[in-house]
Each structure stands twice: as C-alpha cells, then as structure tokens.
Design an enzyme around this catalytic site. Structure first.
Site, PDB file in Angstrom:
ATOM      1  N   ASP A 189      -3.477   6.392  12.170  1.00 46.94           N
ATOM      2  CA  ASP A 189      -2.657   6.383  10.958  1.00 46.94           C
ATOM      3  C   ASP A 189      -3.345   5.517   9.903  1.00 46.94           C
ATOM      4  O   ASP A 189      -4.333   4.834  10.193  1.00 46.94           O
ATOM      5  CB  ASP A 189      -1.279   5.811  11.344  1.00 46.94           C
ATOM      6  CG  ASP A 189      -0.296   5.851  10.204  1.00 46.94           C
ATOM      7  OD1 ASP A 189      -0.448   6.701   9.309  1.00 46.94           O
ATOM      8  OD2 ASP A 189       0.641   5.027  10.204  1.00 46.94           O
ATOM      9  N   GLU A 232      -6.412   6.883   5.277  1.00 44.72           N
ATOM     10  CA  GLU A 232      -6.848   7.550   4.015  1.00 44.72           C
ATOM     11  C   GLU A 232      -8.062   6.865   3.411  1.00 44.72           C
ATOM     12  O   GLU A 232      -8.856   7.570   2.763  1.00 44.72           O
ATOM     13  CB  GLU A 232      -5.681   7.572   3.016  1.00 44.72           C
ATOM     14  CG  GLU A 232      -4.516   8.440   3.434  1.00 44.72           C
ATOM     15  CD  GLU A 232      -3.754   7.910   4.638  1.00 44.72           C
ATOM     16  OE1 GLU A 232      -3.617   6.672   4.757  1.00 44.72           O
ATOM     17  OE2 GLU A 232      -3.327   8.709   5.477  1.00 44.72           O
ATOM     18  N   ASP A 285       4.667  10.618   5.848  1.00 43.19           N
ATOM     19  CA  ASP A 285       6.009  10.043   5.676  1.00 43.19           C
ATOM     20  C   ASP A 285       6.917  10.906   4.819  1.00 43.19           C
ATOM     21  O   ASP A 285       7.132  10.647   3.635  1.00 43.19           O
ATOM     22  CB  ASP A 285       5.892   8.641   5.081  1.00 43.19           C
ATOM     23  CG  ASP A 285       5.156   7.706   6.029  1.00 43.19           C
ATOM     24  OD1 ASP A 285       4.990   8.077   7.216  1.00 43.19           O
ATOM     25  OD2 ASP A 285       4.749   6.621   5.594  1.00 43.19           O
TER      26      ASP A 285
END
Ligand code: GLC
Length: 787
Positions: free
Chosen positions: A402, A405, A476
């Site tokens: 996670d 990015e 999310d």
C-alpha cells in the site's frame, strides 16, 4: 516538431525515417501491432511494462506514394511529414488518422479569482505538452480502458492524467487521476476496435474529446514518443494483444479466490481471533484475514508489535488450522530510526532514494519520518524480496503493498529526487508512476523464492504490466451508494486494461456502511475477482454480522454462492493467463455488434456465461436488465428468457439478478468453510442444455507443478437435440482427479439415462434432474424432455 521526411531505411521489422529534426521508427510487433517511436529526450529504448517480445520476423511491404506506405497482411500504415500517420485495415478502411489541424481548446470564461477564496478550484488555460499526439475523432467513438479512473465505462468527453495519486477525499468524476496509471485506451468505432498504448512513465494526459470533439489528445513533457497501435478488430483481440505486450496475470492460488476479511484496526491478537471465530461460528466461508498497519511495531515494516501480538507465529498457525491464510500489509516508507534493522541496512547500503545532493531523502508517512527504498535498482529489489521472508517464515501467505504511489504526508516528493534506474540514473518524474509496480515485482519475487508457491500480492499503485506481479484494489473508496455504482465501470475498465485480478473494498473503506448497502455490495463482490471486505479505523464495524440478521443472512447467501462458483472462476483464470481476457467483463466485450451494450455501466459478465445486473441504488425494488440476443436462464427461477431486449426484474433486497446463457456449463464446488483442494473430490456441473464444449481445468491450486504438466483438463461436449448427449474427455490427466461428477441439468426431465451403454440411476427434481457418475464415465446419453 519533426519536419519533412528526408529518407528512410528498412531494418528487420522496422522502418527508420529521418526527418529534418528527429528520426522516427515504425516497428511491427505482429501484423496487427505496430510501435511508433521517436527518441525525443534520449536515445535509450527501455520499458517497465513490455519486458519481452518475441522477435518474430514480420513480413511487410514498403512502397512510396503520398507518404511511405507499410503493408502487413492486416494493416496499411501510411507515414507522412511531421511523423503523422494514418492507419487502414486490410479492407482499406481508415481506422485511425492523425489530426492535422491546430488544437482548438474550449473557452473557460471568468473574471476575478475571488471564487478561489471559497475553496473553488480555478483552472486556467489548457496544457501544452512537449510531445503531443492528436488523432482525429468523428464523434462515433467509444473509449474504454485507462485503468481505474472515475466516471463511466465509456470515457468519451473525459480528460485524465497519468500520475499515481493518493487522495483519500471521496473519489468523484472531477478526479483526473487515482492510484494507478495505465496509459492504454481502447477505441471502438463503427464496430471495429483498436488500442493505443503510450508506454511513457512520465506524467501524461489523455483528453478523449473533452477539449474538442474533433480529436483525441495525448500529451507528455518528457521521455520519448513511444506508442503502440493495436488493431483488434474485436475488443477481445485488442485486450489479448495488449496483454501479449505487457503480460498476463499468472494463475493464482485457489484460496485467493475465496472471501477475504480485512479492517484497518484488527489491532491485537485477540481481536483477530475473535473475528476468525465469528466467521466460522456464523457459517460465513472465508479464506483470508488481513493485518493492516496496526500489527507492526510502530509502523516499522517487517516487524510486529510484541505486546499486541505476543504469539504472532502461533496466531498464524492457529488460524491456519481453522482454514485461514494471513495477509500482512507492507508499505514502502521505512521509519528513520537508528537501530531498526531495515533502516540501518537500507542506509548503509545506499538503498534509499536521494535528493539532488545525494542525501537520502526523508518525508513523512505512517511511521513518521521515513525514507523510500529505490525499487528502480535491481539490487534494492533483491534486498526487498529477501525481506519478505521475515513475514513469510512466520506463515504469512500473502503481502499487501500500500501507499506505493508513493504517498507522502509532507507534500509531494521533489521532482528531482534521484533514482538509480538500473544504472541509468533518473529522477522522480520518470519513476513515480512505476514506483509501486517495481515494489510489487520485488514482493512477488520474494514470495516465490521463499514459499515456492504462486505469489499473492495486492497493490494500490500500478502501471501498465503490473498484472504480472500483483492483484489490484481500487484504494480508499467510501461507503456510498455512488461508490458501489462507480466500482462497476472502474473494475470493468481495469479488466480491459489487463488487470484481470481486481476488486474494490466491499462495503466501502471510509464512512459508515449500512446493512442495505452491505447487502447490495456483497452481491457485486461475490463476482469480483478480489472479494475483500475492508474498512477504515473509526468507521462503523463492517463485518457481516454487525448490522442485523437479515444483512447477515444475505451476506452468507452470496459468500456461499461465490464458493460454489470457485471452479468456474478458476477456469476463467486459467484461460486468462493464456489469452489475457478479464474475469468480469463489460457486455460490449462479447456483444460488440450490439450498440445497446456500449455504455452499460451497471451490468457485467463473469466470463462469457454469467450475466450479473446488480442493484446499485438504495431502495430499488426492480430494475431494467439488458439481455443480449440469445436465450438466458434466470439463475434463481430457471425461467428461460429470450434476449435482445430489456426486461424488468424484481429485486427484493436478497435478490441480485443473475442470468446464465443457455448452452452453458457452470462447474461448482460444494461449499465448505474455506477452500481446501483436498476436499474438492466432487465436481458439480450446473448444466444449461445447448450444443457446446466446455473445458475444465484442475490442479493442486497452489504450486508451480502445473507448469511441469501436473494438471487435468477435462472436455465436456454437450449436444442437445431432444435427447442430450454428454461426452467427457480427459484431454490431459496428470493430477489426482475427481472421484465423481454430479450433473444438475436445468430445465430438463429425463426418462432414461445410459452411461457408457449401461442404464443408470437419476433423479428428476422440479425444474432439473440430477445424475451422479463415476470419474471414468465417458459418454452419457439421456432421453427426456426439455432443453
Ligand atoms: C491506506 C489504504 C487502506 C489502509 C490504510 C492503513 O489508506 O488505502 O486500505 O487500510 O492506508 O494502512
């Protein structure tokens, strides 16, 4: 930018054209895939998405007329001055034409920036990029793909930006970018489809007729011009060819197709055990429990909190005995903390990204001040792969990557942050969109190395080609009906973008779910390749029993339906790794000649034979369902319905409209608490009579032995006139096979059954009949009525 053609030469599959300013290369990858390349920023040809292409010789002719004409058996590519290209199919029909005019951006009027004071975003002017590709539009186009973007299935009229972005505010249509960058768009026009894949990792822009209805626009400021034109003409072939280039999702372990229970705040051993026990007590099948960041010691990756998880290994082995696998989260941010092994090793070996002065760069994520491993270096990836073992040796079965990015709490990472890039040092602008891609590649390699099993990695950030290493989820979302609705086009477009193994957080991550929303969401989740309920800390508990008995009952019903369908889904994954087609599909993929399917946002197919039309609005007690031509069987009532039209289907809360294409066979397993291949001794064949063949694949569901031939492939050939004949053929048989086959033959009543010439017992139920045969049965002849 290029000027006029000076000369050209043919070299193997390529034609190199010298222009006044630059050179351009046109290379055939296959007779229907062509690459356009121009070294604008540097000479180096390098891809993070396309790792290996077989260099087959492609035969093509080169002639000169109004331009340079290259002709394969499938395409005619005409190259003009300014590196403008026009592409025709073999029938000489123009498929794609470069736009020759000036850009004509729409006007944004406004005076006085005072509206910004209220918090409004002011957009001024239109972006001009260093590299710009404009293709003509006529207004008849439909656009698909581009990964997980917000907005509808058809991206016409939308603009998107390729820049992996972690923005937890509610995802809405004004978002131009989300966590993944997949610069691949499929264009359908006049019933013919082609794809454009722009393989450049820098921040780039796609405008699909928003700026002007006359052209589509691609722009990027750095790197090279490098794109593939992929001719279908079916969408299926475009996806097949795109995944030939960028790779396919390898066969996953069987358990990964089960139900996954997650939450950000399973923060102690007791709580995890409580959830596990409850799942079993409530008779809700489940295969995986996730540990989010709370399991770690101060958010230090590859550690666990010794107080809250005093018996980490025992917890995992106890859960294993109950049939659960554990998946742990691992973020890239490494806590700046002397004495913490991962930080110390990373620092002393120079494994972290550095600022322009060569100093390891620090930003802030969950652990506080943190550093970012430089995954663009092979050495760092090897180190990271080895680190996985810290968790794997405790029995952890999968890794969740996670914040890759990468996310940063103290403003974005600087553009000039330095990365090793396999010896060709570069900056953050080139690496940003592949940071997560490279991280999961290392995670997958580690899992493979230390467990010998098929790796299970789940990632939030991705680039084109990430499907080779990881499953993806859409980040999310929120517990909004709008987000349930939007998850359908998102997942369908992810699938068309090569990400076959994808899912959205069931129930919504942020905000509070309701019983009704969860009931409808599980009806979708049961069909999405990744089937995971996940929710954020401080939101309302979202496990299926936390609402009311009705929600719990509906939830159980759909989780059990999923478990029945596992062999069908596994067959789809087996096909997928060979041809790259997604598991959940927009209807247009199989009904490209039917315009009614082009913009169906709220229906999807699972494989080719199951059509799902879920309810995605509160309180909706009936909905219109479009059934394409052919006959369809209502899964719940077994009613046979003529397609090619809309029908109205009643949708009480426990009913998700599901239709099976007539002439299908849906293999089922008996439902257990979890997926244990050893228990799958019986294959149930849910048969909807017709004339067709079905291939069913079986293996051990976890190892790589199938690559050595240890698998079974059964062919079921069904012929249905009035009588029904079923031939079973073991096309390949090198694995411990089933002990019996149970056929459930819908809408058919038998009078006599012969199995390999011998009369056989059967049983007629209300709308179907049931027949059990041994593993070696070869031919079943049934006389009866129906079908
Ligand atoms: C991010 C992830 C979410 C996770 C949370 C805590 O918000 O998207 O899934 O639960 O971080 O790790």
């Amino acid at each position: 930018m290029f000027g006029q053609i000076q000369d050209y030469q043919k070299k193997k599959n390529k034609v190199i054209i010298n222009y006044e300013q630059h050179s351009g290369e046109v290379e055939f990858i296959s007779p229907s895939i062509v690459n356009f390349f121009a070294p604008i920023s540097n000479q180096r040809r390098f891809s993070r998405a396309v790792e290996e292409i077989k260099g087959d010789n492609i035969s093509f002719e080169v002639t000169e007329d109004v331009g340079i004409i290259l002709k394969t058996e499938q395409l005619k590519v005409v190259i003009h001055d300014q590196f403008k290209v026009d592409i025709y199919n073999k029938d000489d029909k123009i498929i794609s034409k470069d736009y020759r005019g000036e850009r004509k951006p729409f006007i944004r009027r406004g005076k006085g920036d005072i509206i910004a004071e209220e918090g409004h975003q002011i957009i001024k002017g239109n972006i001009k990029n260093r590299i710009e590709v404009l293709k003509e539009m006529t207004g008849e186009e439909y656009f698909y793909g581009l990964g997980e973007q917000t907005g509808p299935l058809n991206k016409k009229g939308y603009r998107y930006q390729m820049w992996n972005t972690d923005d937890p505010s509610p995802h809405v249509e004004s978002f131009e970018s989300l966590y993944k960058s997949i610069p691949f768009v499929i264009i359908l026009k006049d019933g013919l489809a082609y794809g454009l894949f722009f393989d450049n990792t820098y921040r780039s822009y796609f405008d699909l007729g928003k700026e002007s209805s006359q052209y589509l626009y691609y722009g990027v400021d750095n790197g090279n011009l490098n794109y593939y034109f992929i001719y279908g003409p079916s969408i299926k072939e475009v996806v097949e060819k795109y995944t030939y280039l960028t790779g396919r999702t390898p066969l996953p372990q069987l358990w990964t197709l089960g139900y996954h229970q997650s939450r950000y705040s399973y923060d102690s051993e007791n709580r995890v055990r409580e959830v596990a026990d409850k799942l079993r007590e409530k008779d809700i099948p489940c295969d995986a429990i996730y540990l989010d960041i709370d399991y770690m010691d101060g958010y230090r990756v590859f550690t666990w909190d010794q107080e809250k998880f005093p018996n980490f290994e025992k917890l995992i082995s106890d859960l294993k005995k109950q049939g659960f696998k554990v998946v742990t989260i691992v973020d890239p941010g490494i806590k700046k903390d002397n004495g913490y092994l991962v930080y110390d090793e990373g620092l002393s070996n120079g494994y972290f990204a550095r600022d322009k002065d060569g100093i390891p760069y620090v930003n802030r994520v969950w652990p506080g001040e943190s550093l970012y491993p430089d995954f663009s270096s092979e050495e760092v990836r090897k180190w990271w792969a080895d680190k996985q073992n810290t968790l794997l040796e405790t029995g952890v079965a999968g890794i969740w990557n996670d914040m890759n990015e990468p996310a940063s709490f103290d403003g974005p990472l600087p553009a000039d942050l330095q990365f090793e890039n396999e010896g060709h040092q570069t900056d953050h602008q080139e690496i940003h969109n592949v940071y997560g891609h490279l991280m999961v590649r290392a995670s997958a390699e580690g899992i493979k190395k230390y467990t010998g099993k098929r790796p299970f990695v789940i990632t939030r950030a991705a680039y084109a080609g990430t499907q080779k290493y990881s499953t993806v989820w859409t980040g999310d979302n929120q517990s909004f009906w709008e987000h349930l609705r939007m998850s359908l086009p998102m997942l369908m477009n992810l699938g068309l973008s090569g990400m076959a193994f994808c899912g959205a957080d069931l129930g919504g991550f942020s905000f509070d779910c309701s019983g009704e929303l969860l009931s409808r969401w599980v009806q979708v989740g049961a069909f999405t390749p990744l089937f995971r309920n996940h929710s954020a800390a401080y939101t309302r508990d979202q496990e299926p029993w936390c609402f009311d008995l009705e929600t719990e009952r509906i939830y159980r019903k759909y989780v059990k339906l999923r478990y029945r369908l596992i062999p069908y889904l596994y067959d789809l994954f087996w096909q997928e790794q060979k041809i790259g087609l997604p598991i959940i599909r927009p209807l247009v993929l199989h009904y490209q000649d039917d315009e009614n399917t082009y913009e169906l946002n709220d229906q999807f197919l699972v494989g080719e034979n199951i059509l799902v039309a879920p309810v995605v609005q509160q309180g909706q007690l009936a909905r219109a369902v479009y059934l394409p031509s052919g006959k369809w069987v209502d899964y719940w009532t077994k009613e046979i319905i003529e397609g090619g039209r809309y029908i109205l289907k009643k949708t009480p809360l426990d009913t998700c409209p599901i239709f099976i294409k007539e002439g299908s066979l849906i293999p089922n397993y008996k439902v257990g608490a979890y997926l244990d291949n050893k228990m799958n001794q019986e294959l149930i064949l849910d048969l909807y009579p017709g004339d067709f063949n079905y291939l069913h694949y079986q293996d051990d569901g976890e190892s790589f032995n199938y690559q050595k031939g240890e698998y079974n492939l059964y062919q079921f050939a069904i012929a249905c006139k009035q009588d029904l004949t079923i031939s079973i053929k073991k096309i390949h048989y090198k694995y411990n096979g089933y002990k019996k086959f149970t056929f459930m033959i819908n809408n058919y009543q038998a009078e006599e059954v012969l199995v390999d010439g011998q009369s056989h017992f059967f049983q007629n139920d209300e709308d179907r009949f049931v027949l059990v045969v041994g593993p070696d049965a070869k031919e079943i002849k049934i006389s009866g009525t129906g079908g």
